[in-house]
Design a protein around this motif. Structure first.
Motif, PDB file in Angstrom:
ATOM      1  N   MET A 247       0.798  -0.964   0.014  1.00 42.03           N
ATOM      2  CA  MET A 247      -0.037  -0.005   0.061  1.00 42.03           C
ATOM      3  C   MET A 247       0.649   1.407  -0.086  1.00 42.03           C
ATOM      4  SD  MET A 247      -3.136  -0.959  -0.057  1.00 42.03           S
ATOM      5  CE  MET A 247      -3.856  -2.562   0.238  1.00 42.03           C
ATOM      6  N   PHE A 248       0.201   2.251  -0.947  1.00 44.55           N
ATOM      7  CA  PHE A 248       0.893   3.499  -0.971  1.00 44.55           C
ATOM      8  C   PHE A 248      -0.041   4.456  -0.793  1.00 44.55           C
ATOM      9  CE2 PHE A 248       3.827   0.368  -3.177  1.00 44.55           C
ATOM     10  CZ  PHE A 248       5.018   0.851  -2.284  1.00 44.55           C
ATOM     11  N   GLY A 249       0.415   5.990  -0.547  1.00 44.73           N
ATOM     12  CA  GLY A 249      -0.554   6.867  -0.658  1.00 44.73           C
ATOM     13  C   GLY A 249      -0.199   8.112  -0.033  1.00 44.73           C
ATOM     14  N   GLY A 250      -1.125   8.722   0.354  1.00 43.63           N
ATOM     15  CA  GLY A 250      -0.923  10.144   1.228  1.00 43.63           C
ATOM     16  C   GLY A 250      -1.713  10.199   2.290  1.00 43.63           C
ATOM     17  N   PHE A 251      -0.865  10.958   3.274  1.00 44.68           N
ATOM     18  CA  PHE A 251      -1.405  11.325   4.667  1.00 44.68           C
ATOM     19  C   PHE A 251      -2.968  11.812   4.431  1.00 44.68           C
ATOM     20  CE2 PHE A 251       2.631  10.805   6.075  1.00 44.68           C
ATOM     21  CZ  PHE A 251       2.517  10.309   7.138  1.00 44.68           C
ATOM     22  N   ALA A 252      -3.959  11.539   5.091  1.00 46.05           N
ATOM     23  CA  ALA A 252      -5.282  11.999   5.048  1.00 46.05           C
ATOM     24  C   ALA A 252      -5.328  13.116   6.237  1.00 46.05           C
ATOM     25  CB  ALA A 252      -6.225  11.196   5.082  1.00 46.05           C
ATOM     26  N   SER A 253      -6.510  13.649   6.150  1.00 42.36           N
ATOM     27  CA  SER A 253      -6.848  14.493   7.562  1.00 42.36           C
ATOM     28  C   SER A 253      -7.111  13.816   8.937  1.00 42.36           C
ATOM     29  CB  SER A 253      -8.170  15.346   7.268  1.00 42.36           C
ATOM     30  OG  SER A 253      -9.345  14.500   7.525  1.00 42.36           O
ATOM     31  N   ARG A 254      -7.157  14.527   9.965  1.00 44.20           N
ATOM     32  CA  ARG A 254      -7.299  13.806  11.066  1.00 44.20           C
ATOM     33  C   ARG A 254      -8.349  12.836  11.355  1.00 44.20           C
ATOM     34  NH1 ARG A 254      -8.806  19.066  12.001  1.00 44.20           N
ATOM     35  NH2 ARG A 254     -10.494  19.756  13.028  1.00 44.20           N
ATOM     36  N   LEU A 255      -9.510  13.221  10.529  1.00 42.28           N
ATOM     37  CA  LEU A 255     -10.602  12.247  10.753  1.00 42.28           C
ATOM     38  C   LEU A 255     -10.469  10.842  10.274  1.00 42.28           C
ATOM     39  CD1 LEU A 255     -13.631  11.857  10.952  1.00 42.28           C
ATOM     40  CD2 LEU A 255     -14.172  12.555   8.369  1.00 42.28           C
ATOM     41  N   THR A 256      -9.642  10.804   9.079  1.00 44.02           N
ATOM     42  CA  THR A 256      -9.391   9.299   8.576  1.00 44.02           C
ATOM     43  C   THR A 256      -8.102   9.049   9.327  1.00 44.02           C
ATOM     44  OG1 THR A 256     -10.193   9.887   6.395  1.00 44.02           O
ATOM     45  CG2 THR A 256      -8.572   8.222   6.573  1.00 44.02           C
ATOM     46  N   LEU A 257      -7.170   9.698   9.700  1.00 42.62           N
ATOM     47  CA  LEU A 257      -6.032   8.973  10.402  1.00 42.62           C
ATOM     48  C   LEU A 257      -6.454   8.768  11.802  1.00 42.62           C
ATOM     49  CD1 LEU A 257      -3.103  11.608   9.360  1.00 42.62           C
ATOM     50  CD2 LEU A 257      -3.794   9.184   8.478  1.00 42.62           C
ATOM     51  N   GLY A 258      -7.412   9.353  12.589  1.00 42.92           N
ATOM     52  CA  GLY A 258      -8.117   8.886  13.733  1.00 42.92           C
ATOM     53  C   GLY A 258      -8.715   7.365  13.445  1.00 42.92           C
ATOM     54  N   VAL A 259      -9.332   7.085  12.279  1.00 39.71           N
ATOM     55  CA  VAL A 259      -9.954   5.668  12.021  1.00 39.71           C
ATOM     56  C   VAL A 259      -8.755   4.875  12.172  1.00 39.71           C
ATOM     57  CG1 VAL A 259     -11.369   4.432  10.630  1.00 39.71           C
ATOM     58  CG2 VAL A 259     -11.982   6.500  11.124  1.00 39.71           C
ATOM     59  N   VAL A 260      -7.838   5.009  11.261  1.00 36.79           N
ATOM     60  CA  VAL A 260      -6.639   4.284  10.973  1.00 36.79           C
ATOM     61  C   VAL A 260      -5.944   3.907  12.162  1.00 36.79           C
ATOM     62  CG1 VAL A 260      -4.643   4.146   9.704  1.00 36.79           C
ATOM     63  CG2 VAL A 260      -6.474   4.995   8.405  1.00 36.79           C
TER      64      VAL A 260
END
Length: 493
Positions: A321-334
């Motif tokens: 998996m590759f990609g980019g950092f999301a906002s705190r909403l998604t990084l909170g779930v992750v």
């Protein structure tokens, strides 16, 4: 599914997908939904951590609000500029609307050398903010993450509130509707953001002299992420999945262009409805693996994450998996899922599993300069959170508006348009002269950052997610991440 029984390799691989570029953007859905639990308006701190901020970029605690606003407002320049702000304050991704408005207010505050509008202004309403002798009147309206609502409110702002210009819209479909239905008819300037589809400033259907965007877009994500995949990994075949809307299509199109130009084969490509259920997702992922994909990128916002994420975790896939950092909403779930899945939730475990690095448009700790220090400090004190993914572009949009009027010596929509065309923005969170509006399509280019994924330390205040970007590893220059003039379907120069 019992997350405790998942292997570290599979969990980290799947979480890489949930942190991909798509999750940093916006959709073109026509209905707003009821909003993700916990996203609220993004103005309150929810981590409750104690102690000093331990972020590498600095929280600007010594920056204060006494910074020089760069091209300070001319003492003899006065007048009123009325701005219609269209943001999602109550829809499914209201956290994006919070970033879009709070960032914009912070940009005005920097030029005024004052505190920004308070947290309760991150909502629909009418607000006034002086920048020197310029009276900026804000008419903020709630788009509810619905393109039809954005279009209707834009029409009302132009015809009933007599605004001089428009700023905002969180989803790409809404931004496109505003351009085609309001900007063309009323001939009013529009700064799009956080809407992230590259097509807004790259397609002949929406590229206009009156349309600008300071925020980073999906093409900038894809070009920085795609270069990393092609040049820094052994991946030869990849699967590209994107939401079946303007945003998802833009993610996939731009990734495809960069990867194919650098010799990576697209083994599987899909446009996927956001509401796809888990059994259907499992079938698509199985097809991608059978097609020989060694890696996968998913072009989805947080709204489309659930099925993709759950299906990958429940399966037995070998994707990288590759990609980019999301906002705190998604990084909170992750981050929460990682905490529940790993016995050793540490930076060492993440590094051993090769989780990242990822690209980031902007996060508060990726830039160490006086403007960003002041921005982080002021934003945190006012809104209870550090600046997030979209706030730098929003700050820059406001900064550019004031700079344009100063340079043109006039408070008017015409001055904004004339001044912003080809402008290098003096005051930005990425540093002095950090953004430049391209003359050929009015899209601002700026550098991107590559950083590892790290565990959020207890000392990090005002970042309510268990993971965050670490110390920057690399910068991708603004010239390398933008769509070149010959590849866009418009030419305003």
């Amino acid at each position: 599914m019992d997350l405790e029984k998942l292997s570290r390799r599979r969990v980290l691989g799947a979480l890489g997908a949930s942190g991909t570029i798509a999750l940093a953007g916006c959709t073109g859905d026509d209905d707003g939904g009821d909003g993700d639990d916990g996203s609220s308006d993004g103005t309150d701190s929810s981590d409750g951590s104690d102690g000093e901020d331990g972020s590498d970029g600095g929280d600007g605690s010594d920056g204060g609000n006494g910074s020089d606003g760069g091209d300070s407002t001319s003492e003899d320049l006065s007048g009123t500029l009325r701005i219609g702000v269209l943001q999602d304050f109550s829809g499914q991704l209201a956290i994006y609307g919070a970033q879009g408005s709070a960032g914009f207010y912070s940009g005005l505050a920097h030029k005024a050398d004052d505190d920004p509008l308070p947290a309760d202004a991150v909502d629909a309403g009418d607000y006034s903010y002086p920048v020197g002798d310029i009276d900026v009147e804000i008419r903020a309206r709630d788009t509810q993450f619905a393109p039809t609502q954005a279009q209707q409110l834009a029409e009302e702002l132009v015809t009933q509130d007599d605004v001089d210009m428009l700023y905002g819209v969180g989803n790409s479909g809404g931004a496109i509707s505003v351009i085609n239905s309001v900007v063309d008819q009323a001939e009013v300037p529009f700064i799009a953001g956080p809407a992230a589809s590259a097509e807004i400033t790259a397609g002949e259907g929406t590229c206009r002299d009156l349309v600008f965007r300071a925020n980073e877009n999906t093409a900038m994500d894809a070009r920085s992420g795609g270069v990393y995949i092609a040049d820094q990994t052994d991946v030869e075949q990849i699967a590209l999945f994107g939401a079946d809307d303007a945003f998802g299509q833009s993610v996939v199109d731009n990734y495809r262009t960069v990867l194919e130009n650098r010799g990576v084969t697209i083994a599987e490509e899909r446009a996927v409805p956001e509401d796809l259920d888990q059994p259907e997702w499992t079938g698509l992922l199985d097809e991608a693996q059978n097609a020989g994909a060694e890696a996968i990128v998913g072009g989805f916002t947080a709204a489309g994450l659930s099925g993709f994420f759950s299906s990958f975790l429940a399966g037995d896939y070998d994707f990288q998996m590759f990609g980019g950092f999301a906002s705190r909403l998604t990084l909170g779930v992750v981050g929460n899922a990682l905490q529940g899945a790993l016995d050793d939730f540490s930076n060492e475990a993440l590094q051993e599993a090769n989780f990242g690095p990822f690209t980031t448009r902007y996060h508060w700790n990726q830039y160490d300069n006086a403007i960003n220090d002041q921005f982080v400090d002021s934003h945190s004190n006012t809104y209870g959170v550090v600046p997030d993914l979209f706030t730098s572009g929003a700050f820059t949009a406001a900064s550019a508006v004031v700079q344009a009027m100063n340079e043109q010596g006039e408070v008017s929509a015409d001055a904004v348009v004339e001044g912003m065309s080809g402008m290098t923005v003096t005051d930005t969170p990425k540093g002095e002269n950090g953004y430049t509006f391209q003359e050929y399509n009015n899209q601002a280019r700026s550098e991107m950052t590559v950083a590892p994924v790290t565990v959020t330390p207890d000392s990090q205040e005002n970042w309510p997610a268990a993971i965050m970007p670490g110390e920057p590893l690399n910068r991708v220059s603004q010239d390398d991440v933008t769509i070149p003039a010959e590849d866009v379907n418009c030419d305003l120069s």
